[in-house]
Motif scaffolding. Structure first.
Motif, PDB file in Angstrom:
ATOM      1  N   CYS A 260       0.762  -1.700  -0.212  1.00 45.02           N
ATOM      2  CA  CYS A 260       0.023   0.099  -0.091  1.00 45.02           C
ATOM      3  C   CYS A 260       1.074   1.323   0.126  1.00 45.02           C
ATOM      4  CB  CYS A 260      -0.948   0.435   1.674  1.00 45.02           C
ATOM      5  SG  CYS A 260      -0.219   0.152   2.367  1.00 45.02           S
ATOM      6  N   ASP A 261      -0.394   2.603  -0.111  1.00 42.86           N
ATOM      7  CA  ASP A 261       0.677   3.653   0.412  1.00 42.86           C
ATOM      8  C   ASP A 261       0.764   4.285   1.717  1.00 42.86           C
ATOM      9  OD1 ASP A 261       1.726   6.227  -0.926  1.00 42.86           O
ATOM     10  OD2 ASP A 261       0.391   7.171   0.898  1.00 42.86           O
ATOM     11  N   SER A 262       0.725   4.041   2.530  1.00 45.19           N
ATOM     12  CA  SER A 262       0.978   4.510   3.852  1.00 45.19           C
ATOM     13  C   SER A 262       0.458   3.491   4.945  1.00 45.19           C
ATOM     14  CB  SER A 262       0.677   6.043   4.168  1.00 45.19           C
ATOM     15  OG  SER A 262      -0.598   6.015   3.575  1.00 45.19           O
ATOM     16  N   LEU A 263       0.241   3.280   5.859  1.00 46.95           N
ATOM     17  CA  LEU A 263      -0.157   2.083   6.891  1.00 46.95           C
ATOM     18  C   LEU A 263       0.220   3.183   8.648  1.00 46.95           C
ATOM     19  CD1 LEU A 263       0.549  -1.535   7.546  1.00 46.95           C
ATOM     20  CD2 LEU A 263       1.629   0.097   9.607  1.00 46.95           C
ATOM     21  N   ILE A 264      -0.966   2.705   9.586  1.00 46.53           N
ATOM     22  CA  ILE A 264      -0.678   3.664  10.930  1.00 46.53           C
ATOM     23  C   ILE A 264      -1.041   1.730  11.669  1.00 46.53           C
ATOM     24  CG2 ILE A 264      -2.817   4.207  10.086  1.00 46.53           C
ATOM     25  CD1 ILE A 264      -1.624   6.216  12.871  1.00 46.53           C
ATOM     26  N   ALA A 265      -0.560   0.863  12.540  1.00 46.10           N
ATOM     27  CA  ALA A 265      -0.610   0.800  13.111  1.00 46.10           C
ATOM     28  C   ALA A 265      -0.967   0.863  15.101  1.00 46.10           C
ATOM     29  CB  ALA A 265       0.251  -0.780  13.083  1.00 46.10           C
ATOM     30  N   PHE A 266      -1.991   0.281  15.562  1.00 48.79           N
ATOM     31  CA  PHE A 266      -1.872   0.080  16.976  1.00 48.79           C
ATOM     32  C   PHE A 266      -1.844  -0.791  18.030  1.00 48.79           C
ATOM     33  CE2 PHE A 266      -5.190   3.265  14.480  1.00 48.79           C
ATOM     34  CZ  PHE A 266      -4.665   4.141  14.747  1.00 48.79           C
ATOM     35  N   SER A 267      -0.789  -0.670  18.491  1.00 55.58           N
ATOM     36  CA  SER A 267      -1.049  -1.969  19.473  1.00 55.58           C
ATOM     37  C   SER A 267      -1.924  -2.081  20.691  1.00 55.58           C
ATOM     38  CB  SER A 267       1.201  -1.824  19.939  1.00 55.58           C
ATOM     39  OG  SER A 267       0.662  -0.556  20.993  1.00 55.58           O
ATOM     40  N   VAL A 268      -2.252  -0.925  20.714  1.00 54.52           N
ATOM     41  CA  VAL A 268      -3.588  -1.870  22.162  1.00 54.52           C
ATOM     42  C   VAL A 268      -4.395  -2.127  21.246  1.00 54.52           C
ATOM     43  CG1 VAL A 268      -4.658   0.570  20.764  1.00 54.52           C
ATOM     44  CG2 VAL A 268      -5.032  -0.119  23.931  1.00 54.52           C
ATOM     45  N   ASP A 269      -5.236  -2.518  21.086  1.00 55.58           N
ATOM     46  CA  ASP A 269      -6.133  -3.316  19.908  1.00 55.58           C
ATOM     47  C   ASP A 269      -5.808  -4.284  18.817  1.00 55.58           C
ATOM     48  OD1 ASP A 269      -5.856  -1.080  17.784  1.00 55.58           O
ATOM     49  OD2 ASP A 269      -7.990  -0.986  17.920  1.00 55.58           O
ATOM     50  N   SER A 270      -4.274  -4.079  18.371  1.00 54.11           N
ATOM     51  CA  SER A 270      -4.229  -5.379  17.253  1.00 54.11           C
ATOM     52  C   SER A 270      -4.660  -4.928  16.090  1.00 54.11           C
ATOM     53  CB  SER A 270      -3.619  -6.680  17.773  1.00 54.11           C
ATOM     54  OG  SER A 270      -3.161  -6.588  19.775  1.00 54.11           O
TER      55      SER A 270
ATOM     56  N   VAL B  26      -6.954  -3.947   9.657  1.00 53.64           N
ATOM     57  CA  VAL B  26      -6.941  -5.843   9.443  1.00 53.64           C
ATOM     58  C   VAL B  26      -6.847  -5.583  10.714  1.00 53.64           C
ATOM     59  CG1 VAL B  26      -4.876  -7.425   9.428  1.00 53.64           C
ATOM     60  CG2 VAL B  26      -5.308  -5.780   7.411  1.00 53.64           C
ATOM     61  N   TYR B  27      -7.016  -7.011  11.228  1.00 49.81           N
ATOM     62  CA  TYR B  27      -7.370  -7.097  13.595  1.00 49.81           C
ATOM     63  C   TYR B  27      -6.523  -8.478  12.956  1.00 49.81           C
ATOM     64  CZ  TYR B  27     -11.164  -3.480  12.850  1.00 49.81           C
ATOM     65  OH  TYR B  27     -11.863  -2.094  12.632  1.00 49.81           O
ATOM     66  N   THR B  28      -5.300  -8.562  14.022  1.00 52.58           N
ATOM     67  CA  THR B  28      -4.894  -9.639  13.981  1.00 52.58           C
ATOM     68  C   THR B  28      -4.832  -9.866  15.828  1.00 52.58           C
ATOM     69  OG1 THR B  28      -3.011  -8.519  14.889  1.00 52.58           O
ATOM     70  CG2 THR B  28      -3.242  -9.061  13.100  1.00 52.58           C
TER      71      THR B  28
ATOM     72  N   GLU C 109      -2.430 -12.862  18.475  1.00 54.79           N
ATOM     73  CA  GLU C 109      -1.088 -13.456  18.590  1.00 54.79           C
ATOM     74  C   GLU C 109       0.019 -14.051  17.155  1.00 54.79           C
ATOM     75  OE1 GLU C 109      -2.540 -17.610  19.345  1.00 54.79           O
ATOM     76  OE2 GLU C 109      -3.041 -16.669  22.022  1.00 54.79           O
ATOM     77  N   GLN C 110      -0.359 -12.531  16.436  1.00 55.76           N
ATOM     78  CA  GLN C 110       0.467 -11.697  15.723  1.00 55.76           C
ATOM     79  C   GLN C 110       0.348 -12.713  14.238  1.00 55.76           C
ATOM     80  OE1 GLN C 110       4.807 -13.062  16.423  1.00 55.76           O
ATOM     81  NE2 GLN C 110       4.643 -11.241  18.043  1.00 55.76           N
ATOM     82  N   GLN C 111      -1.339 -13.496  13.882  1.00 56.28           N
ATOM     83  CA  GLN C 111      -1.714 -13.300  12.955  1.00 56.28           C
ATOM     84  C   GLN C 111      -3.227 -13.059  12.660  1.00 56.28           C
ATOM     85  OE1 GLN C 111      -2.577 -18.177  13.596  1.00 56.28           O
ATOM     86  NE2 GLN C 111      -1.061 -17.522  12.318  1.00 56.28           N
ATOM     87  N   ILE C 112      -3.013 -12.056  11.801  1.00 60.00           N
ATOM     88  CA  ILE C 112      -4.292 -11.965  11.126  1.00 60.00           C
ATOM     89  C   ILE C 112      -5.315 -12.703  10.758  1.00 60.00           C
ATOM     90  CG2 ILE C 112      -6.088 -10.895   8.822  1.00 60.00           C
ATOM     91  CD1 ILE C 112      -3.147  -9.914   7.782  1.00 60.00           C
ATOM     92  N   VAL C 113      -6.599 -12.238  12.017  1.00 59.61           N
ATOM     93  CA  VAL C 113      -8.017 -13.019  11.550  1.00 59.61           C
ATOM     94  C   VAL C 113      -8.846 -12.438  11.277  1.00 59.61           C
ATOM     95  CG1 VAL C 113      -7.284 -13.992  14.219  1.00 59.61           C
ATOM     96  CG2 VAL C 113      -8.214 -11.718  14.088  1.00 59.61           C
ATOM     97  N   HIS C 114      -8.974 -11.438  10.820  1.00 55.47           N
ATOM     98  CA  HIS C 114      -9.993 -10.636  10.194  1.00 55.47           C
ATOM     99  C   HIS C 114      -9.625  -9.438   9.081  1.00 55.47           C
ATOM    100  CE1 HIS C 114     -14.474  -8.383  11.362  1.00 55.47           C
ATOM    101  NE2 HIS C 114     -14.021  -9.551  10.115  1.00 55.47           N
ATOM    102  N   ALA C 115     -10.151  -9.037   8.557  1.00 52.67           N
ATOM    103  CA  ALA C 115      -9.547  -8.053   7.857  1.00 52.67           C
ATOM    104  C   ALA C 115     -11.059  -7.794   6.736  1.00 52.67           C
ATOM    105  CB  ALA C 115      -8.415  -8.343   6.650  1.00 52.67           C
ATOM    106  N   ILE C 116     -11.378  -5.911   7.391  1.00 53.62           N
ATOM    107  CA  ILE C 116     -12.278  -5.436   6.354  1.00 53.62           C
ATOM    108  C   ILE C 116     -11.958  -4.509   5.019  1.00 53.62           C
ATOM    109  CG2 ILE C 116     -14.184  -3.646   6.241  1.00 53.62           C
ATOM    110  CD1 ILE C 116     -14.458  -4.851   9.461  1.00 53.62           C
TER     111      ILE C 116
END
Length: 227
Positions: free
Chosen positions: A74-84, A108-110, A112-119
């Motif tokens: 993608c062009d840009s990404l932002i990730a949050f540790s509070v809710d993975s 993207v929702y993860t 234990e470091q694995q993707i479980v759901h993506a919208i």
């Protein structure tokens, strides 16, 4: 008569005797020394503080992500540790097994470091594509595509709102392409096992046509406009 009271030691003043008695009455017990140095104690405190810290990661441009269960650009990404969670912006593309999904934005929702759901959302409408052969591709599009992962693989995909699909009917025995399905409805659900779609559910007044593979009209497109 001799006195049993001992005289104070010579050279010791009354003030020193009082100070000594006062010191003896104090509790001089100390916590046992566990041998931890100040540097180790500081490092331990910093580690605890790090665990408590909610982190935000921002990456741009030309972002690439690689993992065992999916690859993304993608062009840009932002990730949050509070809710993975992670948000991918501007033309993100995800690959999983033989499936490719394009959209304007991906959440993207993860776990234990694995993707479980993506919208997948945005304009043009998100699209899921899987290769049938070198010239044919199954395509699904709609307002929102939600994918669910188990053990790193997509096992379910829901297309919600204005769902459309171009789907090639393949013989289970010899893999020959037999027909071409064009369908429209409100919502579609795909249940996937490995690389195989096991069931497809069309909801709310589906309209569909199945063409024999040799009789697809020239006027019938086999790729969506935003393919």
């Amino acid at each position: 008569a001799e006195s049993d009271v001992e005289s104070p030691e010579e050279g010791v003043t009354d003030e020193e005797i009082v100070a000594e008695e006062s010191a003896e009455g104090e509790d001089n017990s100390e916590e046992p020394d566990d041998g931890e140095s100040p540097e180790e104690a500081l490092a331990e405190e910093e580690a605890v503080e790090e665990k408590r810290t909610d982190r935000v990661v921002v990456a741009f441009p030309h972002v690439k992500m690689y993992s065992l269960d999916a690859q993304m650009i993608c062009d840009s990404l932002i990730a949050f540790s509070v809710d993975s969670t992670a948000q991918l912006h501007i033309d993100p593309i995800m690959w999983n097994e033989q499936n490719q999904i394009n959209s304007e934005r991906v959440d993207v929702y993860t776990k234990e470091q694995q993707i479980v759901h993506a919208i997948f959302t945005g304009e043009p409408l998100p699209m899921m594509i899987s290769e049938v052969d070198t010239t044919r591709y199954n395509q699904v599009t709609g307002k929102t595509i939600e994918t669910y992962f188990r053990d790193g693989k997509i096992y379910k995909a829901d297309i919600v709102g204005n769902a459309e699909t171009y789907y090639y009917v393949v013989d289970d025995k010899d893999g020959a392409v037999q027909g071409f399905l064009v369908a429209q409805c409100a919502d579609i659900s795909f249940n996937i096992n490995g690389n195989t779609v096991e069931t497809i559910v069309w909801r709310q007044n589906p309209e569909y046509t199945i063409y024999p593979i040799t009789k697809i009209p020239a006027t019938q497109a086999q790729f969506f406009d935003h393919y």
